[in-house]
Design an enzyme around this catalytic site. Structure first.
Site, PDB file in Angstrom:
ATOM      1  N   ARG A  94       1.972   7.907   4.670  1.00 24.27           N
ATOM      2  CA  ARG A  94       1.445   6.575   4.560  1.00 24.27           C
ATOM      3  C   ARG A  94       1.954   4.996   4.509  1.00 24.27           C
ATOM      4  O   ARG A  94       1.816   4.095   4.712  1.00 24.27           O
ATOM      5  CB  ARG A  94       0.681   6.118   2.751  1.00 24.27           C
ATOM      6  CG  ARG A  94      -0.514   4.968   2.719  1.00 24.27           C
ATOM      7  CD  ARG A  94      -1.177   4.970   3.390  1.00 24.27           C
ATOM      8  NE  ARG A  94      -2.600   5.942   3.625  1.00 24.27           N
ATOM      9  CZ  ARG A  94      -3.803   5.560   4.647  1.00 24.27           C
ATOM     10  NH1 ARG A  94      -4.456   4.899   4.753  1.00 24.27           N
ATOM     11  NH2 ARG A  94      -4.458   7.014   3.842  1.00 24.27           N
ATOM     12  N   ASN A 282      -5.348   6.649  -5.904  1.00 21.79           N
ATOM     13  CA  ASN A 282      -4.736   6.630  -4.947  1.00 21.79           C
ATOM     14  C   ASN A 282      -5.583   8.234  -4.579  1.00 21.79           C
ATOM     15  O   ASN A 282      -5.002   8.836  -4.224  1.00 21.79           O
ATOM     16  CB  ASN A 282      -3.090   7.312  -5.499  1.00 21.79           C
ATOM     17  CG  ASN A 282      -2.411   7.168  -4.379  1.00 21.79           C
ATOM     18  OD1 ASN A 282      -1.918   8.164  -3.383  1.00 21.79           O
ATOM     19  ND2 ASN A 282      -1.665   6.065  -4.201  1.00 21.79           N
ATOM     20  N   HIS A 332      -3.389   9.514  -1.420  1.00 19.10           N
ATOM     21  CA  HIS A 332      -3.863   8.359  -0.789  1.00 19.10           C
ATOM     22  C   HIS A 332      -1.951   8.431  -0.056  1.00 19.10           C
ATOM     23  O   HIS A 332      -1.657   7.939   1.199  1.00 19.10           O
ATOM     24  CB  HIS A 332      -4.298   6.761  -1.218  1.00 19.10           C
ATOM     25  CG  HIS A 332      -4.728   6.380   0.398  1.00 19.10           C
ATOM     26  ND1 HIS A 332      -3.471   5.024   0.059  1.00 19.10           N
ATOM     27  CD2 HIS A 332      -5.850   5.859   1.054  1.00 19.10           C
ATOM     28  CE1 HIS A 332      -4.266   4.220   1.400  1.00 19.10           C
ATOM     29  NE2 HIS A 332      -5.361   4.676   1.424  1.00 19.10           N
ATOM     30  N   CYS A 333      -0.942   8.429  -0.525  1.00 21.16           N
ATOM     31  CA  CYS A 333       0.198   7.850  -0.390  1.00 21.16           C
ATOM     32  C   CYS A 333       0.288   8.743   1.201  1.00 21.16           C
ATOM     33  O   CYS A 333       1.144   8.523   1.777  1.00 21.16           O
ATOM     34  CB  CYS A 333       1.200   7.702  -1.823  1.00 21.16           C
ATOM     35  SG  CYS A 333       1.050   6.685  -2.889  1.00 21.16           S
ATOM     36  N   VAL A 334       0.300  11.214   0.798  1.00 24.86           N
ATOM     37  CA  VAL A 334       0.596  11.463   1.696  1.00 24.86           C
ATOM     38  C   VAL A 334      -0.634  11.694   3.073  1.00 24.86           C
ATOM     39  O   VAL A 334       0.106  12.655   4.145  1.00 24.86           O
ATOM     40  CB  VAL A 334       0.589  12.598   0.868  1.00 24.86           C
ATOM     41  CG1 VAL A 334       1.354  12.714  -0.665  1.00 24.86           C
ATOM     42  CG2 VAL A 334      -0.651  12.926   0.399  1.00 24.86           C
TER      43      VAL A 334
END
Length: 346
Positions: A94, A282, A332-334
């Site tokens: 992301r 997230n 969400h970050c990955v």
């Protein structure tokens, strides 16, 4: 709160679609080096595989893996995935990957510069080239910019409204020579943001300087999901309350007031002998689904129910993300969505 005037499409014609708009697939970067995770690496890989399986139930998945690692990763996932072998320093796609937008002639990958969250995590030479290399592998046009921005620093409604935090996007460790107006012009030109809503804060602690996807995400036009302020003695209570006040006083690019849904506060846990925080905010919005990180606490069921209320047309699925939280990250970050092409205009 500030905003650009509503004047129609940006001059470039580039528009970032909302995350709930149709995806061709989901892109993820597999965890890179065991040395980054110590004794938690096996659990991190197990959680990644579970995330891949959950998303694959809604849409195709493409995994970025280190050269030579594709066969092993596909076996761990246990579902049909596409792999792309690329050198990487870390696995926060992301932040490192391109933001694919719609343009007048089709899809364009915007390649913002990446500096490892203000230079926190060297080396990042390979990560700074991920967007360029991935767009080449996908066969998509690349639009490069010298502006530093991570994908988790913005959330959009696809209709001209963008939300970001001042704490992150205006931080001098990203673009010290750019002021607010300069950055707004970049967000308008490259992402189609006709109105930017600036929240004062992200979280007090963390490696990202307050990414917005930890505290607020769009769920539909005119609808946002935020982290609840929680008890007054929580470290982030005042900050989250200030953010909510901005949202309550704001209208989007089409003049609508915002409907606000809350998820429970982030959960502090102990995992592998370390303190970590699992953030329900997230989550990843897939085709017809929402994949949410779970903390393994009694609050998980409340979070799933709250997400279902905010996304009545999606199926909400929870995946344990306790080990992943050691990297100050969530689902969400990955992940990074690859928007589906829009039908050609007749």
């Amino acid at each position: 709160m500030t905003g650009l005037p509503v004047t129609g499409l940006p001059v470039t014609g580039l528009v970032m679609p909302a995350e709930w708009e149709p995806h061709e697939r989901c892109l993820l970067a597999w965890p890179t080096y065991a040395s980054l995770w110590d004794d938690a690496f096996a659990d991190v890989e197990r959680e990644y595989a579970a995330i891949v399986r959950a998303i694959a139930a809604f849409e195709p998945v493409t995994l970025l893996v280190l050269p030579g690692g594709a066969d092993r990763v596909r076996e761990l996932c246990g579902v049909d995935v596409t792999t792309v072998e690329l050198p990487m320093d870390d696995s926060w796609l992301r932040a490192t990957g391109p933001i694919v937008v719609h343009g007048p002639e089709g899809r364009v990958g915007v390649d913002f510069r990446y500096n490892a969250f203000g230079g926190r995590f060297p080396p990042y030479d390979q990560d700074e080239r991920i967007a360029e290399r991935l767009l080449l592998a996908l066969g998509l046009e690349r639009r490069a910019t010298m502006t530093v921005l991570e994908g988790g620093a913005v959330t959009v409604d696809g209709e001209g409204t963008l939300i970001a935090t001042e704490q992150c996007v205006l931080n001098a460790n990203r673009n010290p020579r750019l002021g607010r107006a300069d950055i707004e012009r970049e967000l308008e030109s490259l992402l189609g943001a006709r109105k930017v809503l600036w929240l004062p804060y992200g979280h007090l602690d963390g490696d990202t300087d307050g990414h917005v996807d930890h505290v607020c995400q769009f769920a539909a036009p005119g609808r946002v999901v935020v982290e609840a302020c929680g008890a007054p003695d929580r470290p982030d209570h005042v900050r989250l309350k200030a953010n909510r006040a901005v949202l309550e006083a704001s209208t989007d690019a089409r003049g609508r007031s915002l409907e606000i849904f809350e998820l429970p506060p982030q959960q502090r846990i102990r995992v592998h002998g370390q303190d970590a925080v699992v953030n329900y905010m997230n989550f990843y919005i897939a085709n017809g689904g929402v994949v949410m990180p779970l903390a393994g606490t009694d609050t998980d069921e409340e979070a799933l129910a709250a997400a279902a209320a905010a996304f009545p047309r999606h199926r909400v699925v929870g995946v344990e993300a306790r080990a992943l939280a050691l990297g100050d990250a969530g689902i969400h970050c990955v992940t990074q969505q690859l928007p589906a092409p829009r039908p050609a205009r007749e």
